[in-house]
Design an enzyme around this catalytic site. Structure first.
Site, mmCIF file in Angstrom:
data_model
loop_
_atom_site.group_PDB
_atom_site.id
_atom_site.type_symbol
_atom_site.label_atom_id
_atom_site.label_comp_id
_atom_site.label_asym_id
_atom_site.label_seq_id
_atom_site.Cartn_x
_atom_site.Cartn_y
_atom_site.Cartn_z
ATOM 1 N N HIS A 74 -18.320 -43.390 24.714
ATOM 2 C CA HIS A 74 -17.255 -43.998 23.918
ATOM 3 C C HIS A 74 -17.181 -43.243 22.595
ATOM 4 C CE1 HIS A 74 -18.418 -47.668 26.473
ATOM 5 N NE2 HIS A 74 -17.300 -47.170 26.960
ATOM 6 N N GLU A 77 -18.405 -44.320 18.815
ATOM 7 C CA GLU A 77 -19.777 -44.762 18.562
ATOM 8 C C GLU A 77 -20.549 -43.637 17.868
ATOM 9 O OE1 GLU A 77 -21.121 -46.183 22.363
ATOM 10 O OE2 GLU A 77 -19.644 -47.810 22.400
ATOM 11 N N HIS A 166 -25.681 -45.508 23.168
ATOM 12 C CA HIS A 166 -24.435 -46.190 22.809
ATOM 13 C C HIS A 166 -24.629 -46.942 21.497
ATOM 14 C CE1 HIS A 166 -21.933 -45.948 26.569
ATOM 15 N NE2 HIS A 166 -23.094 -45.483 26.996
ATOM 16 N N GLU A 230 -28.481 -49.350 23.356
ATOM 17 C CA GLU A 230 -27.537 -49.754 22.323
ATOM 18 C C GLU A 230 -28.239 -49.643 20.971
ATOM 19 O OE1 GLU A 230 -24.414 -50.441 22.824
ATOM 20 O OE2 GLU A 230 -24.380 -50.634 25.024
#
Length: 343
Positions: A74, A77, A166, A230
């Site tokens: 993405h 990010e 991420h 994450e």
């Protein structure tokens, strides 16, 4: 417009970009003049294509580990993109001495250049062959990434790890967490969970059904110990201490070194998925605060979302928490996860 991380300098169009400046190359959409370079100690860096770099240890230094580190699935990010860039530059400067073979990937260059989550389809829903029969830039990129990984993991008998970096783009009650993809007849090993603890990871969501993410692909198709990580976000723009801890752990992975004992391993909480909130129509609306933090506890009876036809999602499970709430997804995609403690 994409705002490059502070470690990136202005690109000089007349300069020859070194391979350890992979992020600059990727953002500029340029091929390097030299596609193979060596560090002073003999570590080989080879440019494979846009956003892709293979690193081979110096002769006699290979410890038998194949490690994939990826970021930018993405494009908005920035924290994981910066983390991977920091590691690549440290290898180029000779500050990290690889003993693992490395495949380093900036996965979604078009989205990275525009600073957006995605341009068309969500790239992280197109792996495990889900791109087959789809004609789109994202489908072609997913196929290309799968091909690079297949070639990288071509040798049997070696350990295989993949960490797909991420950022959840929101604060979290548990600042840094991992998602472990479902694997047939296999669970995450105690050793892999201990690595997460030493990398300052606070929690892990253990999936119990197949998915089409990049880490799911490497886990199910190549038997890799794979996680979606994450990374922590700080609303005030500071660099959280846990990110420094992660960089130190990643260096140890690359150098195939045991974790230092300067800090005790963090406790690691485990969760499982109870339900997915699926967006079924354009009438879908989340009934949660826009700034709600990941892993916020949901008292029973809390209204989470509504959709056409009177569809309502209400918290029912004891100990339920919300994860990844996001209304701006395509119809048919998940707009949030309801997770519960596994232990």
């Amino acid at each position: 417009m994409y705002m490059a991380p502070t470690v990136i300098t202005t690109i000089d169009d007349t300069a020859t970009l070194a391979l350890d400046r992979l992020l600059e190359l990727t953002l500029a959409g340029r091929e390097p003049e030299q596609k193979e370079q060596f560090t002073a100690e003999g570590v080989r860096l080879q440019w494979l294509g846009e956003g892709a770099l293979e690193v081979m240890p110096a002769p006699g230094r290979d410890a038998g580990l194949d490690l994939v580190l990826s970021a930018g699935v993405h494009g908005c990010e920035l924290v994981p993109i910066r983390l991977l860039d920091d590691l690549i530059r440290a290898i180029g400067r000779g500050e990290i001495h690889p003993r693992a073979r490395l495949l380093l990937l900036f996965c979604n260059p078009p989205a990275m250049r525009q600073g957006v989550r995605r341009i068309g389809q969500d790239l992280n829903r197109l792996f495990c062959g889900k791109h087959a029969g789809i004609v789109s830039d994202e489908a072609r990129r997913a196929a290309r990434l799968e091909a690079w990984v297949a070639e990288f993991f071509r040798e049997s008998g070696r350990r295989r790890w993949h960490y797909d970096l991420h950022s959840a783009m929101r604060a979290s009650k548990l600042p840094q967490f991992a998602v472990c993809p479902w694997m047939p007849d296999r669970e995450a090993s105690s050793e892999s969970l201990m690595r997460l603890r030493h990398a300052a990871v606070d929690a892990v969501l253990l999936q119990e059904k197949p998915s089409a993410t990049f880490s799911a692909h490497t886990a199910t198709r190549h038997g890799a110990e794979a996680f979606t990580l994450e990374m922590a976000e700080a609303p005030d723009g500071t660099w959280p201490e846990c990110l420094h801890d992660f960089l130190q752990a990643a260096r140890q992975w690359i150098e195939v070194d045991s974790p230092g004992q300067t800090k005790p391993a963090r406790p690691l909480r485990t969760f499982r998925l109870a339900r997915e909130i699926i967006k079924r129509s354009d009438a879908f609306v989340l009934r949660l605060p826009a700034d709600i933090e990941n892993f916020t506890e949901l008292p029973p009876g809390t209204l989470l979302a509504e959709d056409e036809g009177g569809v309502r999602w209400v918290a029912e499970e004891p100990g339920a928490r919300i994860l990844f709430p996001l209304a701006d997804v395509a119809i048919g995609e998940r707009a949030g996860l309801i997770v519960v403690p596994r232990d």
